[in-house]
Motif scaffolding. Structure first.
Motif, PDB file in Angstrom:
ATOM      1  N   SER A  73       0.833  -1.207   0.000  1.00 21.52           N
ATOM      2  CA  SER A  73       0.000   0.000   0.000  1.00 21.52           C
ATOM      3  C   SER A  73       0.866   1.256   0.000  1.00 21.52           C
ATOM      4  O   SER A  73       1.824   1.348   0.774  1.00 21.52           O
ATOM      5  CB  SER A  73      -0.905   0.014   1.227  1.00 21.52           C
ATOM      6  N   THR A  74       0.521   2.208  -0.851  1.00 23.07           N
ATOM      7  CA  THR A  74       1.240   3.470  -0.849  1.00 23.07           C
ATOM      8  C   THR A  74       1.092   4.122   0.520  1.00 23.07           C
ATOM      9  O   THR A  74      -0.015   4.329   1.001  1.00 23.07           O
ATOM     10  CB  THR A  74       0.700   4.399  -1.939  1.00 23.07           C
ATOM     11  N   SER A  75       2.210   4.458   1.151  1.00 20.57           N
ATOM     12  CA  SER A  75       2.187   4.842   2.554  1.00 20.57           C
ATOM     13  C   SER A  75       3.195   5.939   2.848  1.00 20.57           C
ATOM     14  O   SER A  75       4.196   6.086   2.142  1.00 20.57           O
ATOM     15  CB  SER A  75       2.517   3.621   3.431  1.00 20.57           C
ATOM     16  N   PRO A  76       2.955   6.704   3.907  1.00 19.78           N
ATOM     17  CA  PRO A  76       3.952   7.685   4.332  1.00 19.78           C
ATOM     18  C   PRO A  76       5.189   6.995   4.882  1.00 19.78           C
ATOM     19  O   PRO A  76       5.134   5.818   5.270  1.00 19.78           O
ATOM     20  CB  PRO A  76       3.218   8.467   5.428  1.00 19.78           C
ATOM     21  N   VAL A  77       6.286   7.713   4.927  1.00 24.00           N
ATOM     22  CA  VAL A  77       7.528   7.151   5.451  1.00 24.00           C
ATOM     23  C   VAL A  77       7.330   6.760   6.915  1.00 24.00           C
ATOM     24  O   VAL A  77       6.828   7.542   7.717  1.00 24.00           O
ATOM     25  CB  VAL A  77       8.682   8.157   5.313  1.00 24.00           C
ATOM     26  N   GLY A  78       7.712   5.529   7.244  1.00 29.13           N
ATOM     27  CA  GLY A  78       7.546   5.020   8.595  1.00 29.13           C
ATOM     28  C   GLY A  78       6.351   4.103   8.767  1.00 29.13           C
ATOM     29  O   GLY A  78       6.181   3.494   9.827  1.00 29.13           O
ATOM     30  N   ALA A  79       5.529   3.953   7.728  1.00 26.31           N
ATOM     31  CA  ALA A  79       4.330   3.122   7.840  1.00 26.31           C
ATOM     32  C   ALA A  79       4.667   1.652   8.058  1.00 26.31           C
ATOM     33  O   ALA A  79       3.968   0.956   8.805  1.00 26.31           O
ATOM     34  CB  ALA A  79       3.456   3.278   6.594  1.00 26.31           C
ATOM     35  N   THR A  80       5.729   1.178   7.421  1.00 24.08           N
ATOM     36  CA  THR A  80       6.120  -0.226   7.594  1.00 24.08           C
ATOM     37  C   THR A  80       6.526  -0.482   9.042  1.00 24.08           C
ATOM     38  O   THR A  80       6.173  -1.518   9.625  1.00 24.08           O
ATOM     39  CB  THR A  80       7.268  -0.584   6.643  1.00 24.08           C
ATOM     40  N   GLU A  81       7.245   0.462   9.617  1.00 28.91           N
ATOM     41  CA  GLU A  81       7.629   0.320  11.023  1.00 28.91           C
ATOM     42  C   GLU A  81       6.412   0.345  11.936  1.00 28.91           C
ATOM     43  O   GLU A  81       6.358  -0.390  12.936  1.00 28.91           O
ATOM     44  CB  GLU A  81       8.600   1.442  11.399  1.00 28.91           C
ATOM     45  N   LYS A  82       5.426   1.172  11.594  1.00 31.92           N
ATOM     46  CA  LYS A  82       4.191   1.216  12.384  1.00 31.92           C
ATOM     47  C   LYS A  82       3.452  -0.109  12.287  1.00 31.92           C
ATOM     48  O   LYS A  82       2.913  -0.609  13.285  1.00 31.92           O
ATOM     49  CB  LYS A  82       3.302   2.364  11.882  1.00 31.92           C
ATOM     50  N   MET A  83       3.429  -0.688  11.086  1.00 29.33           N
ATOM     51  CA  MET A  83       2.802  -1.992  10.912  1.00 29.33           C
ATOM     52  C   MET A  83       3.477  -3.041  11.784  1.00 29.33           C
ATOM     53  O   MET A  83       2.811  -3.887  12.406  1.00 29.33           O
ATOM     54  CB  MET A  83       2.853  -2.412   9.439  1.00 29.33           C
ATOM     55  N   VAL A  84       4.795  -2.994  11.851  1.00 30.25           N
ATOM     56  CA  VAL A  84       5.533  -3.939  12.694  1.00 30.25           C
ATOM     57  C   VAL A  84       5.149  -3.759  14.160  1.00 30.25           C
ATOM     58  O   VAL A  84       4.998  -4.737  14.897  1.00 30.25           O
ATOM     59  CB  VAL A  84       7.053  -3.756  12.491  1.00 30.25           C
ATOM     60  N   GLU A  85       4.958  -2.526  14.587  1.00 28.53           N
ATOM     61  CA  GLU A  85       4.529  -2.271  15.966  1.00 28.53           C
ATOM     62  C   GLU A  85       3.183  -2.932  16.243  1.00 28.53           C
ATOM     63  O   GLU A  85       2.985  -3.549  17.296  1.00 28.53           O
ATOM     64  CB  GLU A  85       4.427  -0.767  16.224  1.00 28.53           C
TER      65      GLU A  85
END
Length: 413
Positions: free
Chosen positions: A118-130
């Protein structure tokens, strides 16, 4: 990586799921839309994308592709759900990714791969991991600042880079950016995409991959804004902008794009705002481009209303205006963030003209336009006094509009 679960069966998720299945993977596609699930399981598709339906049908018939409302355990999970705005400040809404994370977390086992598309803001992948880690304290997850530290779960961000109308071809041939949270995550994600991708798999980290996708579309948005602003200036100076651009593009280092009614689609009309939202003081050019393109539909409406007013001055009590095209680009059915839809909404609220809406790629109007009438092209041409061409669909090529007031916002044809 033979078992793959794809969350989101829309314009990106479904073609991606179909490509994996077509190349031998066992794929479960998950969506909250019962109609989409049922349609896919019949070997049909609920979107318009050339060449896709035959691939889906074959994959379903072979048992490699199945759609479902609920996920199952797989070797790899791909997330391709929407990331819209919330509020008035273009703040990214990551609630769909959060919902998928909660649904996915109970299924995870050591060694699984989770890929956010999904097109996401920078840091979204890290938020998903959280979010995943909150649900699964028994597993270890990668950390962005520890790229060499192994974890139980491999996580990466891998944006799509395809053009609607050519998705089937470009999913296979285009290069992919593979941004792992760790170096090993990048390698695992590359293994997943190598199942069908023939282009290069470009390795980087998750934040750079997220920003790369936003940068690509912001760059295009800036270029389109230049063309759109040029069209407004040219109109004021009584210059044919199409001829102007054609002449300017004869310069060996100039390549000006074609202006239009605005900018639409989930990518170019949305992604730059993610950069602006996170960097409001620094993203000056990117913000200006977004504002120019977002305001272009208002200028289009002014030009259409000018033709309406001319007819009224000539004695027409309530002229009929045909708006040709509602999709955000030619020859597709995708209305997301479409400037043409924005134009239609505003013109339907104005009672000074009868409005006919023409979109040959859809069978019914979206709820936001339910006060309007979806007309056939022939009906619109027969009855309209003013014809506004908003989208360059093939069906609108070569129309005889010699007896109409015509406002053409897409091309010099």
């Amino acid at each position: 990586m033979k078992n793959i679960c794809v969350f989101g069966l829309g314009y990106i998720g479904l073609p991606t799921a179909a490509m994996f299945a077509h190349h031998g993977a066992n794929v479960i596609g998950v969506d909250v839309n019962q109609h989409a699930v049922d349609t896919i399981n019949q070997g049909k598709i609920h979107i318009v994308e050339p060449g896709l339906e035959a691939i889906v049908k074959k994959a379903v018939d072979n048992g490699n592709l199945k759609a479902s409302l609920t996920p199952v355990h797989s070797d790899a999970y791909l997330i391709a759900v929407p990331t819209p705005f919330k509020g008035d400040n273009h703040e990214p809404d990551l609630s769909y990714i959060q919902a998928v994370s909660k649904a996915l977390a109970p299924l995870l086992e050591k060694g699984d791969v989770v890929i956010l598309e999904s097109t996401s803001p920078v840091g979204a992948t890290e938020k998903m991991v959280e979010w995943l880690a909150e649900e699964r304290s028994d597993l270890t997850f990668p950390k962005y600042h520890e790229p060499d530290v192994e974890a139980d779960i491999f996580v990466a961000y891998c944006p799509e880079r395809v053009l609607p109308g050519k998705v089937v071809e470009e999913l296979i041939s285009n290069d992919r950016i593979i941004g792992g949270m760790t170096k090993e995550s990048t390698k695992k994600a590359q293994e997943v995409y190598r199942i069908f991708v023939e282009g290069d798999l470009l390795a980087t980290n998750s934040r750079t991959a997220e920003m790369a996708k936003l940068t690509e579309n912001a760059s295009r948005d800036v270029s389109i804004a230049f063309a759109n602003e040029l069209s407004i200036i040219s109109d004021k100076l009584d210059i044919n902008v199409w001829e102007l651009i054609e002449l300017a593009n004869h310069h060996p280092r100039v390549n000006i794009l074609q202006p239009g009614a605005g900018v639409g689609g989930h990518c170019i009309a949305v992604d730059p705002w993610f950069i602006v939202n996170q960097n409001p003081d620094e993203a000056k050019i990117i913000r200006a481009a977004r504002e120019i393109n977002d305001n272009k539909p208002n200028w289009v409406i002014e030009k259409i209303n000018a033709e309406v007013n001319k007819l009224k001055e000539q004695g027409s009590e309530k002229p009929t205006v045909a708006l040709l095209g509602l999709a955000f680009k030619p020859n597709i059915d995708d209305l997301r963030e479409s400037p043409a839809v924005n134009i239609a909404k505003k013109m339907l609220k104005d009672t000074s003209a009868n409005i006919l809406l023409v979109e040959p790629n859809i069978k019914q109007l979206p709820e936001s336009l339910n006060s309007g009438k979806l007309s056939s092209l022939q009906e619109a041409i027969d009855t309209a006094d003013v014809v506004a061409i908003l989208v360059a669909h093939d069906e609108f090529e070569g129309l005889d509009l010699s007896d109409k007031s015509v406002v053409n916002f897409v091309t010099n044809r």
